[in-house]
Design an enzyme around this catalytic site. Structure first.
Site, PDB file in Angstrom:
ATOM      1  N   HIS A   1     -10.521  -5.178  -3.112  1.00 13.32           N
ATOM      2  CA  HIS A   1      -8.787  -5.393  -2.551  1.00 13.32           C
ATOM      3  C   HIS A   1      -8.989  -5.876  -1.072  1.00 13.32           C
ATOM      4  O   HIS A   1      -9.953  -5.514  -0.265  1.00 13.32           O
ATOM      5  CB  HIS A   1      -8.026  -4.304  -2.714  1.00 13.32           C
ATOM      6  CG  HIS A   1      -8.687  -2.912  -2.375  1.00 13.32           C
ATOM      7  ND1 HIS A   1      -9.563  -2.406  -3.095  1.00 13.32           N
ATOM      8  CD2 HIS A   1      -8.446  -2.181  -1.119  1.00 13.32           C
ATOM      9  CE1 HIS A   1     -10.100  -0.942  -2.386  1.00 13.32           C
ATOM     10  NE2 HIS A   1      -9.451  -1.086  -1.080  1.00 13.32           N
TER      11      HIS A   1
ATOM     12  N   ASP B   1       0.872  -1.230   0.041  1.00 13.49           N
ATOM     13  CA  ASP B   1       0.174  -0.012  -0.020  1.00 13.49           C
ATOM     14  C   ASP B   1       0.902   1.251  -0.124  1.00 13.49           C
ATOM     15  O   ASP B   1       1.817   1.222   0.741  1.00 13.49           O
ATOM     16  CB  ASP B   1      -0.854   0.000   1.092  1.00 13.49           C
ATOM     17  CG  ASP B   1      -1.895   0.881   1.218  1.00 13.49           C
ATOM     18  OD1 ASP B   1      -3.321   0.299   0.780  1.00 13.49           O
ATOM     19  OD2 ASP B   1      -1.633   2.316   1.111  1.00 13.49           O
ATOM     20  N   ILE B   2       0.389   2.132  -0.864  1.00 17.82           N
ATOM     21  CA  ILE B   2       1.187   3.349  -0.966  1.00 17.82           C
ATOM     22  C   ILE B   2       1.349   4.129   0.440  1.00 17.82           C
ATOM     23  O   ILE B   2       2.159   5.147   0.694  1.00 17.82           O
ATOM     24  CB  ILE B   2       0.712   4.016  -2.276  1.00 17.82           C
ATOM     25  CG1 ILE B   2       1.956   5.368  -2.775  1.00 17.82           C
ATOM     26  CG2 ILE B   2      -0.432   5.082  -1.830  1.00 17.82           C
ATOM     27  CD1 ILE B   2       1.541   5.715  -4.160  1.00 17.82           C
TER      28      ILE B   2
ATOM     29  N   GLY C   1     -15.807   2.802   4.037  1.00 12.77           N
ATOM     30  CA  GLY C   1     -14.692   3.460   3.689  1.00 12.77           C
ATOM     31  C   GLY C   1     -13.864   3.261   2.386  1.00 12.77           C
ATOM     32  O   GLY C   1     -12.426   3.196   2.299  1.00 12.77           O
ATOM     33  N   GLN C   2     -14.701   2.447   1.379  1.00 11.88           N
ATOM     34  CA  GLN C   2     -13.815   1.968   0.275  1.00 11.88           C
ATOM     35  C   GLN C   2     -13.564   3.240  -0.740  1.00 11.88           C
ATOM     36  O   GLN C   2     -14.470   4.172  -0.880  1.00 11.88           O
ATOM     37  CB  GLN C   2     -14.764   1.020  -0.543  1.00 11.88           C
ATOM     38  CG  GLN C   2     -14.179   0.498  -1.978  1.00 11.88           C
ATOM     39  CD  GLN C   2     -14.924  -0.401  -2.644  1.00 11.88           C
ATOM     40  OE1 GLN C   2     -16.187  -0.746  -2.187  1.00 11.88           O
ATOM     41  NE2 GLN C   2     -14.309  -1.042  -3.607  1.00 11.88           N
TER      42      GLN C   2
ATOM     43  N   HIS D   1      -6.960  -5.616   2.516  1.00 10.61           N
ATOM     44  CA  HIS D   1      -5.779  -5.174   3.170  1.00 10.61           C
ATOM     45  C   HIS D   1      -5.306  -6.223   4.126  1.00 10.61           C
ATOM     46  O   HIS D   1      -6.096  -6.852   5.006  1.00 10.61           O
ATOM     47  CB  HIS D   1      -6.165  -3.926   4.021  1.00 10.61           C
ATOM     48  CG  HIS D   1      -6.643  -2.923   3.183  1.00 10.61           C
ATOM     49  ND1 HIS D   1      -6.151  -1.626   3.155  1.00 10.61           N
ATOM     50  CD2 HIS D   1      -8.091  -2.505   2.707  1.00 10.61           C
ATOM     51  CE1 HIS D   1      -6.747  -0.694   2.213  1.00 10.61           C
ATOM     52  NE2 HIS D   1      -8.025  -1.169   1.986  1.00 10.61           N
TER      53      HIS D   1
END
Ligand code: 5GP
Ligand code: ZN
Length: 113
Positions: free
Chosen positions: A99, A30-31, A92-93, A101
């Protein structure tokens, strides 16, 4: 899905730190990590969210969960981890390519924010 950033990441059009891939799934860092280990696991097939899964995706979802467990082991998350998929606005998408997490390396809290 030309406008999907995760499809672009899979295609290599947007660079990412890939940690695993096979013919069906893709996993990358994740960035904006929310934990010391924060990996996103996605299907190569574009599916928008949990709400868009079909019965034909059951094996794919199993494969993703298995990949998460494998990566958790590889990344030393012996004390545990959290696997979460945010769905829709209240969930909260922010990216509408499903995806999961994989979060670990610190104590997680409950309830989540
Ligand atoms: P969501 O908020 O939809 O559950 O999760 C989307 C995740 O994608 C966020 O944690 C965000 O940091 C990550 N993300 C968004 N854009 C990029 C990107 O271009 N590269 C990477 N590696 N992660 C991204
Ligand atoms: Zn996509």
């Amino acid at each position: 899905m030309q406008e999907c950033i995760f499809c672009k990441i899979i295609a290599g059009e947007i660079p990412s730190q890939v940690v695993y891939q096979d013919e069906k799934v893709f996993a990358f860092k994740d960035i904006a990590p929310a934990a010391p280990i924060h990996i996103l696991i996605i299907p190569k097939k574009h599916i928008s969210s949990l709400n868009d899964l079909g019965v034909e995706d059951a094996a794919l979802m199993g494969h993703i969960v298995g990949t998460a467990a494998k990566l958790a082991k590889e990344f030393g998350l012996d004390k545990g981890y959290r696997l979460v998929s945010n769905c829709g606005e209240d969930g909260g998408q922010t990216v509408y390519h499903i995806h999961f997490h994989l979060l670990g390396g610190r104590q997680m809290h409950w309830p989540p924010g």
